[in-house]
Design a protein around this motif. Structure first.
Motif, PDB file in Angstrom:
ATOM      1  N   SER A 100       0.835  -1.205   0.000  1.00 29.71           N
ATOM      2  CA  SER A 100       0.000   0.000   0.000  1.00 29.71           C
ATOM      3  C   SER A 100       0.866   1.250   0.000  1.00 29.71           C
ATOM      4  O   SER A 100       2.054   1.206   0.332  1.00 29.71           O
ATOM      5  N   GLU A 101       0.236   2.347  -0.397  1.00 31.52           N
ATOM      6  CA  GLU A 101       0.869   3.653  -0.353  1.00 31.52           C
ATOM      7  C   GLU A 101      -0.225   4.710  -0.355  1.00 31.52           C
ATOM      8  O   GLU A 101      -1.375   4.416  -0.683  1.00 31.52           O
ATOM      9  N   HIS A 102       0.123   5.920   0.043  1.00 38.93           N
ATOM     10  CA  HIS A 102      -0.813   7.035   0.041  1.00 38.93           C
ATOM     11  C   HIS A 102      -0.378   8.022  -1.035  1.00 38.93           C
ATOM     12  O   HIS A 102       0.800   8.400  -1.094  1.00 38.93           O
ATOM     13  N   LEU A 103      -1.347   8.433  -1.878  1.00 41.54           N
ATOM     14  CA  LEU A 103      -1.045   9.336  -2.982  1.00 41.54           C
ATOM     15  C   LEU A 103      -1.990  10.523  -2.965  1.00 41.54           C
ATOM     16  O   LEU A 103      -3.181  10.379  -2.654  1.00 41.54           O
ATOM     17  N   ASP A 104      -1.483  11.682  -3.339  1.00 49.48           N
ATOM     18  CA  ASP A 104      -2.275  12.893  -3.409  1.00 49.48           C
ATOM     19  C   ASP A 104      -2.716  13.095  -4.859  1.00 49.48           C
ATOM     20  O   ASP A 104      -1.973  13.668  -5.661  1.00 49.48           O
ATOM     21  N   VAL A 105      -3.897  12.579  -5.181  1.00 47.01           N
ATOM     22  CA  VAL A 105      -4.443  12.659  -6.540  1.00 47.01           C
ATOM     23  C   VAL A 105      -5.919  13.045  -6.459  1.00 47.01           C
ATOM     24  O   VAL A 105      -6.567  12.838  -5.439  1.00 47.01           O
ATOM     25  N   SER A 106      -6.464  13.569  -7.575  1.00 44.70           N
ATOM     26  CA  SER A 106      -7.851  14.034  -7.541  1.00 44.70           C
ATOM     27  C   SER A 106      -8.809  13.186  -8.359  1.00 44.70           C
ATOM     28  O   SER A 106     -10.015  13.251  -8.151  1.00 44.70           O
ATOM     29  N   THR A 107      -8.293  12.406  -9.315  1.00 45.31           N
ATOM     30  CA  THR A 107      -9.164  11.547 -10.127  1.00 45.31           C
ATOM     31  C   THR A 107      -8.519  10.172 -10.303  1.00 45.31           C
ATOM     32  O   THR A 107      -7.317   9.996 -10.080  1.00 45.31           O
ATOM     33  N   LEU A 108      -9.313   9.251 -10.760  1.00 42.63           N
ATOM     34  CA  LEU A 108      -8.812   7.902 -11.035  1.00 42.63           C
ATOM     35  C   LEU A 108      -7.748   7.949 -12.138  1.00 42.63           C
ATOM     36  O   LEU A 108      -6.748   7.235 -12.065  1.00 42.63           O
ATOM     37  N   ALA A 109      -7.937   8.802 -13.132  1.00 46.61           N
ATOM     38  CA  ALA A 109      -6.936   8.941 -14.203  1.00 46.61           C
ATOM     39  C   ALA A 109      -5.603   9.425 -13.633  1.00 46.61           C
ATOM     40  O   ALA A 109      -4.538   8.911 -13.998  1.00 46.61           O
ATOM     41  N   ASP A 110      -5.659  10.413 -12.729  1.00 48.88           N
ATOM     42  CA  ASP A 110      -4.437  10.913 -12.088  1.00 48.88           C
ATOM     43  C   ASP A 110      -3.752   9.804 -11.292  1.00 48.88           C
ATOM     44  O   ASP A 110      -2.530   9.698 -11.293  1.00 48.88           O
ATOM     45  N   LEU A 111      -4.553   9.006 -10.621  1.00 48.15           N
ATOM     46  CA  LEU A 111      -4.007   7.898  -9.830  1.00 48.15           C
ATOM     47  C   LEU A 111      -3.269   6.920 -10.733  1.00 48.15           C
ATOM     48  O   LEU A 111      -2.137   6.527 -10.429  1.00 48.15           O
ATOM     49  N   ARG A 112      -3.889   6.543 -11.828  1.00 47.56           N
ATOM     50  CA  ARG A 112      -3.248   5.604 -12.754  1.00 47.56           C
ATOM     51  C   ARG A 112      -1.915   6.160 -13.261  1.00 47.56           C
ATOM     52  O   ARG A 112      -0.913   5.442 -13.303  1.00 47.56           O
ATOM     53  N   LEU A 113      -1.911   7.431 -13.645  1.00 47.87           N
ATOM     54  CA  LEU A 113      -0.675   8.043 -14.139  1.00 47.87           C
ATOM     55  C   LEU A 113       0.415   8.050 -13.063  1.00 47.87           C
ATOM     56  O   LEU A 113       1.572   7.727 -13.345  1.00 47.87           O
ATOM     57  N   MET A 114       0.036   8.411 -11.844  1.00 49.21           N
ATOM     58  CA  MET A 114       1.031   8.503 -10.782  1.00 49.21           C
ATOM     59  C   MET A 114       1.623   7.138 -10.441  1.00 49.21           C
ATOM     60  O   MET A 114       2.834   7.009 -10.266  1.00 49.21           O
ATOM     61  N   GLY A 156      -2.849  -3.013 -16.499  1.00 48.15           N
ATOM     62  CA  GLY A 156      -3.793  -3.155 -17.615  1.00 48.15           C
ATOM     63  C   GLY A 156      -4.776  -4.296 -17.445  1.00 48.15           C
ATOM     64  O   GLY A 156      -5.840  -4.305 -18.073  1.00 48.15           O
ATOM     65  N   ARG A 157      -4.457  -5.242 -16.588  1.00 44.53           N
ATOM     66  CA  ARG A 157      -5.347  -6.387 -16.354  1.00 44.53           C
ATOM     67  C   ARG A 157      -6.085  -6.301 -15.025  1.00 44.53           C
ATOM     68  O   ARG A 157      -6.879  -7.173 -14.697  1.00 44.53           O
ATOM     69  N   CYS A 158      -5.821  -5.263 -14.265  1.00 41.91           N
ATOM     70  CA  CYS A 158      -6.373  -5.151 -12.913  1.00 41.91           C
ATOM     71  C   CYS A 158      -7.747  -4.492 -12.893  1.00 41.91           C
ATOM     72  O   CYS A 158      -8.066  -3.663 -13.740  1.00 41.91           O
ATOM     73  N   SER A 159      -8.509  -4.844 -11.880  1.00 43.27           N
ATOM     74  CA  SER A 159      -9.739  -4.137 -11.549  1.00 43.27           C
ATOM     75  C   SER A 159      -9.408  -3.141 -10.446  1.00 43.27           C
ATOM     76  O   SER A 159      -8.551  -3.397  -9.604  1.00 43.27           O
ATOM     77  N   LEU A 160     -10.091  -2.005 -10.464  1.00 42.64           N
ATOM     78  CA  LEU A 160      -9.911  -1.003  -9.427  1.00 42.64           C
ATOM     79  C   LEU A 160     -11.204  -0.862  -8.646  1.00 42.64           C
ATOM     80  O   LEU A 160     -12.273  -0.664  -9.231  1.00 42.64           O
ATOM     81  N   LEU A 161     -11.096  -0.988  -7.339  1.00 41.05           N
ATOM     82  CA  LEU A 161     -12.250  -0.818  -6.465  1.00 41.05           C
ATOM     83  C   LEU A 161     -12.063   0.469  -5.678  1.00 41.05           C
ATOM     84  O   LEU A 161     -11.039   0.651  -5.012  1.00 41.05           O
ATOM     85  N   LEU A 162     -13.030   1.357  -5.750  1.00 39.67           N
ATOM     86  CA  LEU A 162     -13.011   2.593  -4.979  1.00 39.67           C
ATOM     87  C   LEU A 162     -13.935   2.401  -3.789  1.00 39.67           C
ATOM     88  O   LEU A 162     -15.149   2.229  -3.963  1.00 39.67           O
ATOM     89  N   ASN A 163     -13.356   2.368  -2.611  1.00 43.02           N
ATOM     90  CA  ASN A 163     -14.121   2.141  -1.380  1.00 43.02           C
ATOM     91  C   ASN A 163     -15.011   0.904  -1.499  1.00 43.02           C
ATOM     92  O   ASN A 163     -16.157   0.891  -1.075  1.00 43.02           O
ATOM     93  N   GLY A 164     -14.465  -0.142  -2.137  1.00 39.30           N
ATOM     94  CA  GLY A 164     -15.147  -1.420  -2.242  1.00 39.30           C
ATOM     95  C   GLY A 164     -16.044  -1.584  -3.447  1.00 39.30           C
ATOM     96  O   GLY A 164     -16.642  -2.647  -3.636  1.00 39.30           O
ATOM     97  N   THR A 165     -16.139  -0.564  -4.308  1.00 33.80           N
ATOM     98  CA  THR A 165     -17.015  -0.628  -5.483  1.00 33.80           C
ATOM     99  C   THR A 165     -16.186  -0.535  -6.756  1.00 33.80           C
ATOM    100  O   THR A 165     -15.361   0.382  -6.894  1.00 33.80           O
ATOM    101  N   LEU A 166     -16.424  -1.466  -7.679  1.00 32.19           N
ATOM    102  CA  LEU A 166     -15.710  -1.466  -8.956  1.00 32.19           C
ATOM    103  C   LEU A 166     -15.933  -0.138  -9.669  1.00 32.19           C
ATOM    104  O   LEU A 166     -17.062   0.344  -9.767  1.00 32.19           O
ATOM    105  N   THR A 167     -14.854   0.453 -10.152  1.00 35.08           N
ATOM    106  CA  THR A 167     -14.953   1.706 -10.900  1.00 35.08           C
ATOM    107  C   THR A 167     -14.030   1.640 -12.107  1.00 35.08           C
ATOM    108  O   THR A 167     -12.915   1.142 -12.014  1.00 35.08           O
TER     109      THR A 167
END
Length: 79
Positions: free
Chosen positions: A18-32, A46-57
């Motif tokens: 885990s890590e903590h990142l200062d980002v504002s959108t999911l796109a920013d998170l992916r780039l960082m 590219g093969r991963c699913s992303l869950l935001l607070n437990g919900t697929l996004t």
């Protein structure tokens, strides 16, 4: 900050669970995370699913707020 948790092959590819990142959108998170963990991780992400607070996004424009958790889950099989 957004907490990012990596599981299975994603944790192995990043070298952290885990890590903590200062980002504002999911796109920013992916780039960082790609900038931090390089091209080897790009193949995994590219093969991963992303869950935001437990919900697929999947929408890259999804806003992230202070205290959110994003789980990066590679495909896995169970039985």
């Amino acid at each position: 900050m957004t907490r990012v948790r990596y599981f299975a092959g994603a944790a192995e590819a990043t070298g952290t669970e885990s890590e903590h990142l200062d980002v504002s959108t999911l796109a920013d998170l992916r780039l960082m995370i790609l900038e931090r963990h390089g091209s080897a991780f790009e193949r995994v992400l590219g093969r991963c699913s992303l869950l935001l607070n437990g919900t697929l996004t999947e929408d890259p424009g999804t806003a992230l707020s202070e205290g959110d958790t994003v789980d990066v889950l590679p495909p896995f099989a169970g039985g």
